[in-house]
Design a protein around this motif. Structure first.
Motif, PDB file in Angstrom:
ATOM      1  N   VAL A  28      19.920 -41.035  58.429  1.00 21.47           N
ATOM      2  CA  VAL A  28      20.397 -42.415  58.487  1.00 21.47           C
ATOM      3  C   VAL A  28      21.869 -42.479  58.095  1.00 21.47           C
ATOM      4  O   VAL A  28      22.355 -41.647  57.321  1.00 21.47           O
ATOM      5  CB  VAL A  28      19.545 -43.343  57.575  1.00 21.47           C
ATOM      6  CG1 VAL A  28      19.711 -42.997  56.102  1.00 21.47           C
ATOM      7  CG2 VAL A  28      19.837 -44.810  57.846  1.00 21.47           C
ATOM      8  N   ALA A  29      22.549 -43.456  58.657  1.00 25.27           N
ATOM      9  CA  ALA A  29      23.924 -43.790  58.277  1.00 25.27           C
ATOM     10  C   ALA A  29      23.996 -45.308  58.194  1.00 25.27           C
ATOM     11  O   ALA A  29      23.222 -46.015  58.849  1.00 25.27           O
ATOM     12  CB  ALA A  29      24.917 -43.258  59.308  1.00 25.27           C
ATOM     13  N   ALA A  30      24.939 -45.822  57.407  1.00 24.18           N
ATOM     14  CA  ALA A  30      25.041 -47.271  57.234  1.00 24.18           C
ATOM     15  C   ALA A  30      26.480 -47.749  57.303  1.00 24.18           C
ATOM     16  O   ALA A  30      27.383 -47.100  56.770  1.00 24.18           O
ATOM     17  CB  ALA A  30      24.432 -47.691  55.899  1.00 24.18           C
ATOM     18  N   ALA A  31      26.667 -48.885  57.959  1.00 19.23           N
ATOM     19  CA  ALA A  31      27.940 -49.611  57.953  1.00 19.23           C
ATOM     20  C   ALA A  31      27.684 -50.863  57.125  1.00 19.23           C
ATOM     21  O   ALA A  31      26.910 -51.732  57.525  1.00 19.23           O
ATOM     22  CB  ALA A  31      28.381 -49.968  59.364  1.00 19.23           C
ATOM     23  N   SER A  45      21.317 -41.507  45.309  1.00 19.34           N
ATOM     24  CA  SER A  45      20.806 -41.230  43.965  1.00 19.34           C
ATOM     25  C   SER A  45      19.456 -40.511  43.996  1.00 19.34           C
ATOM     26  O   SER A  45      19.000 -40.013  42.969  1.00 19.34           O
ATOM     27  CB  SER A  45      20.702 -42.529  43.156  1.00 19.34           C
ATOM     28  OG  SER A  45      19.644 -43.341  43.644  1.00 19.34           O
ATOM     29  N   VAL A  46      18.827 -40.438  45.170  1.00 21.81           N
ATOM     30  CA  VAL A  46      17.543 -39.745  45.308  1.00 21.81           C
ATOM     31  C   VAL A  46      17.813 -38.241  45.411  1.00 21.81           C
ATOM     32  O   VAL A  46      18.622 -37.823  46.244  1.00 21.81           O
ATOM     33  CB  VAL A  46      16.791 -40.235  46.572  1.00 21.81           C
ATOM     34  CG1 VAL A  46      15.506 -39.439  46.786  1.00 21.81           C
ATOM     35  CG2 VAL A  46      16.500 -41.726  46.474  1.00 21.81           C
ATOM     36  N   PRO A  47      17.155 -37.438  44.589  1.00 21.86           N
ATOM     37  CA  PRO A  47      17.344 -35.991  44.699  1.00 21.86           C
ATOM     38  C   PRO A  47      17.029 -35.494  46.115  1.00 21.86           C
ATOM     39  O   PRO A  47      16.016 -35.870  46.696  1.00 21.86           O
ATOM     40  CB  PRO A  47      16.347 -35.419  43.680  1.00 21.86           C
ATOM     41  CG  PRO A  47      16.162 -36.517  42.684  1.00 21.86           C
ATOM     42  CD  PRO A  47      16.238 -37.794  43.497  1.00 21.86           C
ATOM     43  N   GLY A  48      17.925 -34.693  46.664  1.00 22.73           N
ATOM     44  CA  GLY A  48      17.729 -34.159  48.006  1.00 22.73           C
ATOM     45  C   GLY A  48      18.215 -35.069  49.116  1.00 22.73           C
ATOM     46  O   GLY A  48      17.993 -34.798  50.297  1.00 22.73           O
ATOM     47  N   ALA A  49      18.910 -36.153  48.763  1.00 19.17           N
ATOM     48  CA  ALA A  49      19.350 -37.132  49.757  1.00 19.17           C
ATOM     49  C   ALA A  49      20.270 -36.532  50.821  1.00 19.17           C
ATOM     50  O   ALA A  49      20.363 -37.077  51.920  1.00 19.17           O
ATOM     51  CB  ALA A  49      20.039 -38.306  49.078  1.00 19.17           C
ATOM     52  N   SER A  50      20.903 -35.423  50.513  1.00 21.06           N
ATOM     53  CA  SER A  50      21.811 -34.831  51.507  1.00 21.06           C
ATOM     54  C   SER A  50      21.072 -34.400  52.769  1.00 21.06           C
ATOM     55  O   SER A  50      21.692 -34.241  53.817  1.00 21.06           O
ATOM     56  CB  SER A  50      22.565 -33.646  50.909  1.00 21.06           C
ATOM     57  OG  SER A  50      21.666 -32.639  50.494  1.00 21.06           O
ATOM     58  N   ALA A  51      19.763 -34.272  52.694  1.00 20.13           N
ATOM     59  CA  ALA A  51      18.976 -33.914  53.879  1.00 20.13           C
ATOM     60  C   ALA A  51      18.728 -35.106  54.801  1.00 20.13           C
ATOM     61  O   ALA A  51      18.390 -34.919  55.969  1.00 20.13           O
ATOM     62  CB  ALA A  51      17.635 -33.309  53.454  1.00 20.13           C
ATOM     63  N   THR A  52      18.910 -36.327  54.282  1.00 21.44           N
ATOM     64  CA  THR A  52      18.585 -37.503  55.099  1.00 21.44           C
ATOM     65  C   THR A  52      19.722 -38.505  55.243  1.00 21.44           C
ATOM     66  O   THR A  52      19.731 -39.284  56.195  1.00 21.44           O
ATOM     67  CB  THR A  52      17.355 -38.244  54.528  1.00 21.44           C
ATOM     68  OG1 THR A  52      17.607 -38.638  53.179  1.00 21.44           O
ATOM     69  CG2 THR A  52      16.104 -37.369  54.592  1.00 21.44           C
ATOM     70  N   LEU A  53      20.669 -38.521  54.334  1.00 19.75           N
ATOM     71  CA  LEU A  53      21.789 -39.457  54.398  1.00 19.75           C
ATOM     72  C   LEU A  53      22.982 -38.769  55.046  1.00 19.75           C
ATOM     73  O   LEU A  53      23.563 -37.843  54.479  1.00 19.75           O
ATOM     74  CB  LEU A  53      22.172 -39.940  52.990  1.00 19.75           C
ATOM     75  CG  LEU A  53      23.404 -40.857  52.900  1.00 19.75           C
ATOM     76  CD1 LEU A  53      23.213 -42.134  53.701  1.00 19.75           C
ATOM     77  CD2 LEU A  53      23.710 -41.167  51.438  1.00 19.75           C
ATOM     78  N   ARG A  54      23.337 -39.215  56.261  1.00 24.99           N
ATOM     79  CA  ARG A  54      24.472 -38.620  56.969  1.00 24.99           C
ATOM     80  C   ARG A  54      25.800 -39.135  56.436  1.00 24.99           C
ATOM     81  O   ARG A  54      26.767 -38.408  56.356  1.00 24.99           O
ATOM     82  CB  ARG A  54      24.380 -38.922  58.470  1.00 24.99           C
ATOM     83  CG  ARG A  54      23.306 -38.181  59.196  1.00 24.99           C
ATOM     84  CD  ARG A  54      23.646 -36.745  59.442  1.00 24.99           C
ATOM     85  NE  ARG A  54      24.873 -36.654  60.241  1.00 24.99           N
ATOM     86  CZ  ARG A  54      25.647 -35.590  60.298  1.00 24.99           C
ATOM     87  NH1 ARG A  54      25.354 -34.515  59.621  1.00 24.99           N
ATOM     88  NH2 ARG A  54      26.732 -35.590  61.042  1.00 24.99           N
ATOM     89  N   GLY A  55      25.853 -40.430  56.130  1.00 23.89           N
ATOM     90  CA  GLY A  55      27.097 -41.015  55.647  1.00 23.89           C
ATOM     91  C   GLY A  55      27.108 -42.504  55.866  1.00 23.89           C
ATOM     92  O   GLY A  55      26.097 -43.108  56.207  1.00 23.89           O
ATOM     93  N   GLY A  56      28.278 -43.063  55.690  1.00 23.88           N
ATOM     94  CA  GLY A  56      28.399 -44.499  55.863  1.00 23.88           C
ATOM     95  C   GLY A  56      29.835 -44.940  55.768  1.00 23.88           C
ATOM     96  O   GLY A  56      30.738 -44.133  55.520  1.00 23.88           O
ATOM     97  N   ALA A  57      30.016 -46.221  55.963  1.00 26.24           N
ATOM     98  CA  ALA A  57      31.344 -46.816  55.896  1.00 26.24           C
ATOM     99  C   ALA A  57      31.244 -48.178  55.242  1.00 26.24           C
ATOM    100  O   ALA A  57      30.362 -48.968  55.574  1.00 26.24           O
ATOM    101  CB  ALA A  57      31.933 -46.952  57.297  1.00 26.24           C
ATOM    102  N   VAL A  58      32.146 -48.418  54.302  1.00 30.07           N
ATOM    103  CA  VAL A  58      32.287 -49.752  53.730  1.00 30.07           C
ATOM    104  C   VAL A  58      33.272 -50.478  54.628  1.00 30.07           C
ATOM    105  O   VAL A  58      34.437 -50.101  54.713  1.00 30.07           O
ATOM    106  CB  VAL A  58      32.775 -49.694  52.280  1.00 30.07           C
ATOM    107  CG1 VAL A  58      33.047 -51.099  51.749  1.00 30.07           C
ATOM    108  CG2 VAL A  58      31.748 -48.982  51.407  1.00 30.07           C
ATOM    109  N   VAL A  59      32.774 -51.494  55.313  1.00 28.94           N
ATOM    110  CA  VAL A  59      33.575 -52.231  56.294  1.00 28.94           C
ATOM    111  C   VAL A  59      33.710 -53.680  55.847  1.00 28.94           C
ATOM    112  O   VAL A  59      33.440 -54.612  56.598  1.00 28.94           O
ATOM    113  CB  VAL A  59      32.975 -52.103  57.717  1.00 28.94           C
ATOM    114  CG1 VAL A  59      33.110 -50.676  58.223  1.00 28.94           C
ATOM    115  CG2 VAL A  59      31.513 -52.529  57.736  1.00 28.94           C
ATOM    116  N   TYR A  60      34.157 -53.842  54.622  1.00 31.23           N
ATOM    117  CA  TYR A  60      34.297 -55.162  54.015  1.00 31.23           C
ATOM    118  C   TYR A  60      35.306 -56.009  54.789  1.00 31.23           C
ATOM    119  O   TYR A  60      35.066 -57.168  55.076  1.00 31.23           O
ATOM    120  CB  TYR A  60      34.725 -54.981  52.559  1.00 31.23           C
ATOM    121  CG  TYR A  60      34.192 -56.024  51.607  1.00 31.23           C
ATOM    122  CD1 TYR A  60      32.850 -56.036  51.256  1.00 31.23           C
ATOM    123  CD2 TYR A  60      35.044 -56.959  51.044  1.00 31.23           C
ATOM    124  CE1 TYR A  60      32.376 -56.981  50.359  1.00 31.23           C
ATOM    125  CE2 TYR A  60      34.561 -57.901  50.145  1.00 31.23           C
ATOM    126  CZ  TYR A  60      33.234 -57.909  49.808  1.00 31.23           C
ATOM    127  OH  TYR A  60      32.764 -58.837  48.933  1.00 31.23           O
TER     128      TYR A  60
END
Length: 175
Positions: A28-31, A45-60
Motif C-alpha cells: 500500500v501507498a498513501a497520498a 509503527s507495526v513491526p515488519g511494515a517494510s514488507a507492506t508499506l511502499r511509501g507515501g506523500a504528504v500533499v497538504y
C-alpha cells in the motif's frame, strides 16, 4: 467499516491491515492531505511494515497534489482539493507512483474552519487497486485530532474490508 470513535485503536487497525496485506503479498501507498502522514506513520509503527508499506506523500498544499501524487491540475481546478474526484486521483496516482498494490487518498477538512464551502469533518477517502477506485465521503465528528484519526481509522477499515472481500463500493468515482 469500523466506527472510528468506538472501534479498535489505530495501531490495532494498522496491525490488521499489515497482516492482511502480508497474507496476500500486497502493498500500500498513501497520498495524505488532511492526515499529513498519520496513516503511513501509524502503519510504519507495526513491526515488519517494510514488507507492506511502499511509501507515501504528504500533499497538504494543493500544488503538491499534482507534483507528488499526479492529480491533474485541471481536475483540481474543476473540482477543488476537497472532492471525491481528487480523493480518487490521489489514490490512483500514489498507487502508480509508488508501484503499490493499493493506493489510499485522503483529502478533507480537519477544522476548525470550513474550507471552500466544506465543513470541518468532511473527508473524502479514495481507495484504488488499479482495477477499481472507490471513494467514500465521511462526516467525522470532533476536533482536528479526532477528524484526522477518524479518517485514518476509516482508511484502514476500508482497506481491510477490501482485502477481506467485504468491500462496499463508495461513490464509484474514478479519476
Amino acid at each position: 467499516m469500523a466506527d472510528p470513535v468506538a472501534g479498535p485503536t489505530l495501531e490495532a487497525l494498522a496491525g490488521e491491515v499489515h497482516r492482511a496485506l502480508l497474507a496476500r503479498g500486497a502493498t500500500v501507498a498513501a497520498a495524505e492531505s488532511l492526515t499529513a502522514g498519520l496513516l503511513c506513520a501509524t502503519l510504519a509503527s507495526v513491526p515488519g511494515a517494510s514488507a507492506t508499506l511502499r511509501g507515501g506523500a504528504v500533499v497538504y498544499a494543493t500544488d503538491l497534489k499534482t507534483a507528488l501524487a499526479g492529480v491533474p491540475a485541471d481536475l483540481l481546478a474543476a473540482h477543488g482539493p476537497v472532492s471525491p474526484q481528487t480523493a480518487a486521483a490521489l489514490a490512483e496516482g500514489i498507487r502508480t507512483r509508488c508501484s503499490a498494490s493499493f493506493g489510499v487518498g485522503l483529502t478533507g477538512v480537519a477544522g476548525p474552519d470550513p474550507v471552500d464551502g466544506h465543513g470541518p469533518g468532511t473527508v473524502y477517502l479514495g481507495l484504488s487497486d488499479g482495477q477499481r477506485t472507490d471513494v467514500v465521503r465521511l462526516a467525522l465528528p470532533g476536533d482536528r485530532a479526532a477528524v484526522r484519526s477518524g479518517a485514518v481509522a476509516s482508511a484502514f477499515a476500508a482497506l481491510r474490508d477490501r482485502l477481506d472481500g467485504n468491500a462496499h463500493p463508495g461513490d464509484g468515482v474514478t479519476p
